[in-house]
Structures are given as C-alpha cells and as structure tokens.
Design a protein around this motif. Structure first.
Motif, PDB file in Angstrom:
ATOM      1  N   GLN A  46       1.134  18.743 -12.102  1.00 20.58           N
ATOM      2  CA  GLN A  46       0.550  19.809 -12.905  1.00 20.58           C
ATOM      3  C   GLN A  46       1.606  20.723 -13.514  1.00 20.58           C
ATOM      4  OE1 GLN A  46      -2.141  21.833 -10.266  1.00 20.58           O
ATOM      5  NE2 GLN A  46      -3.420  20.030  -9.984  1.00 20.58           N
ATOM      6  N   SER A  47       2.817  20.723 -12.932  1.00 20.72           N
ATOM      7  CA  SER A  47       3.851  21.650 -13.387  1.00 20.72           C
ATOM      8  C   SER A  47       5.232  20.997 -13.308  1.00 20.72           C
ATOM      9  CB  SER A  47       3.814  22.905 -12.506  1.00 20.72           C
ATOM     10  OG  SER A  47       4.901  23.738 -12.783  1.00 20.72           O
ATOM     11  N   ILE A  48       6.001  21.153 -14.396  1.00 26.01           N
ATOM     12  CA  ILE A  48       7.391  20.701 -14.424  1.00 26.01           C
ATOM     13  C   ILE A  48       8.222  21.905 -14.856  1.00 26.01           C
ATOM     14  CG2 ILE A  48       9.073  19.145 -15.460  1.00 26.01           C
ATOM     15  CD1 ILE A  48       6.818  17.122 -15.880  1.00 26.01           C
ATOM     16  N   GLY A  49       9.180  22.283 -14.020  1.00 25.52           N
ATOM     17  CA  GLY A  49       9.986  23.478 -14.271  1.00 25.52           C
ATOM     18  C   GLY A  49      11.005  23.314 -15.382  1.00 25.52           C
ATOM     19  N   ALA A  50      11.550  24.433 -15.821  1.00 25.45           N
ATOM     20  CA  ALA A  50      12.554  24.471 -16.886  1.00 25.45           C
ATOM     21  C   ALA A  50      13.750  23.585 -16.552  1.00 25.45           C
ATOM     22  CB  ALA A  50      13.014  25.905 -17.101  1.00 25.45           C
ATOM     23  N   GLY A  82      10.262  21.054  -9.565  1.00 23.27           N
ATOM     24  CA  GLY A  82      10.902  22.350  -9.746  1.00 23.27           C
ATOM     25  C   GLY A  82      11.938  22.410 -10.851  1.00 23.27           C
ATOM     26  N   THR A  83      12.335  23.619 -11.178  1.00 22.15           N
ATOM     27  CA  THR A  83      13.354  23.891 -12.190  1.00 22.15           C
ATOM     28  C   THR A  83      14.650  23.154 -11.863  1.00 22.15           C
ATOM     29  OG1 THR A  83      12.394  26.065 -12.596  1.00 22.15           O
ATOM     30  CG2 THR A  83      14.685  25.763 -13.259  1.00 22.15           C
ATOM     31  N   ARG A  84      15.181  22.476 -12.843  1.00 24.54           N
ATOM     32  CA  ARG A  84      16.447  21.734 -12.757  1.00 24.54           C
ATOM     33  C   ARG A  84      16.458  20.691 -11.628  1.00 24.54           C
ATOM     34  NH1 ARG A  84      20.225  23.087 -15.901  1.00 24.54           N
ATOM     35  NH2 ARG A  84      21.961  22.479 -14.609  1.00 24.54           N
TER      36      ARG A  84
END
Length: 187
Positions: free
Chosen positions: A136-140, A117-119
């Motif tokens: 698959q996904s890396i947050g901001a 998740g983000t941060r």
C-alpha cells in the motif's frame, strides 16, 4: 519525648528499605540478556517476531510483523548479499533496509507485505523485483539508483514517495494504477 537518635534511626531504616525495594524491582531489567549482541554472535537478528538468516549470499527474512532496524545494524553488515527472500508474514521493510547492497540482484517479496520504507533498496544492485498486490505504501527514493528495468506497481498502492525511481538509468517501463495519492517526481 522522642529522641533525635530514635527518629534518625527510623528514617535511616525507611531509606534503606526503600533502596532494597528499588533494587529488587530494577535488578531484573539489568540482568536481561543483550539480544543484539546475542544476535550478532549467532548471525541472526530477531526483532518483533521477525528473524533473518544468511547463507551463501541469500538473506532470508521470516516471521510475523515488521522487519526491525536496517540491515546495516546487524551481523550481515560485512556479508555480500546477492538475493533477499522475504517470507510470508512480514508486513513491512524499514527505511534503508538494503541500501547500498551493491551485489543484491534479486528480491522476492511476500503477499503479506504492506509497506516498503524510504530508501529501502536505494543504491543497491537490484535488477529484479515484483511488488506484491498487498503493498500500500512505498517510501521516498525506495528504488533510487538501482538497475531495475521494468516494474509494475499494484492497484492497492495508495502512497508513492518522491524520487522512488530517481537515477534508475535502465528503467524502461513503469506500470502503475491511477489511485495513488502522491505521484509527483518519481524519477
């Protein structure tokens, strides 16, 4: 002819019966134990089959599914976390999960993890992390202002948030696949 007293009496009985039924249905909701306060007392948090335990600077996360709310809302808020071990079965780390954990140096992630998740690790002391092929996904800003020196992003990665490595002054090497949708401003 029906008297007003009789109608009033029937109406009052119906209202009382309705109230009793509502109380009978609602009472179990209010009598459930408060899981968050129980988690704090036992220094364990359980959220959707995922639990955390802390021992001698090591936070272990295990179970199946997504990790719950950020660490700052748990009993570990005042603990010094030096290492995080996420066990197989956990599929997602929430936003801000380990943000600001200055003593956190090492993170071990499972091959079941799909999302960071983000941060999630922003402003932490993370130096060493291996991103599994399942992610698959890396947050901001997920790793912004950390001490990571080198990182390899898996070929399965489809989404990469902005400023993921912002402020990573020690980061010398990033290896990444060419199929990421969002790749602007990663550091």
């Amino acid at each position: 002819i029906i008297s007003r007293k009789f109608i009033g009496s029937l109406l009052l009985k119906n209202i009382m019966m309705f109230g009793v039924v509502i109380l009978a249905v609602a009472a179990p909701m209010f009598m459930q134990p408060d899981k968050t306060s129980a988690a704090k007392k036992k220094t364990k948090q359980t959220q959707e089959y995922v639990s955390m335990s802390y021992k001698k600077g090591v936070l272990t996360i295990k179970g199946k599914g997504e990790m719950g709310d950020p660490i700052e809302t748990t009993a570990y808020e005042e603990k010094i976390i030096k290492k995080v071990v996420v066990k197989k079965g956990v599929i997602s780390l929430p936003k801000n999960a380990f943000q600001g954990c200055k003593e956190l140096k090492k993170v071990i992630l499972p091959n079941t993890l799909k999302k960071i998740g983000t941060r999630a690790f922003a402003n932490s002391g993370v130096e060493e992390i291996n991103i599994p092929k399942s992610v698959q996904s890396i947050g901001a800003e997920a790793f912004s202002n950390t001490k990571i020196k080198s990182i390899t992003l898996p070929k399965t990665l489809k989404e990469l948030g902005v400023y993921v490595f912002y402020g990573c002054k020690k980061l010398d090497n990033i290896t990444m696949p060419g199929k990421i949708k969002n790749i602007e401003r990663i550091y």
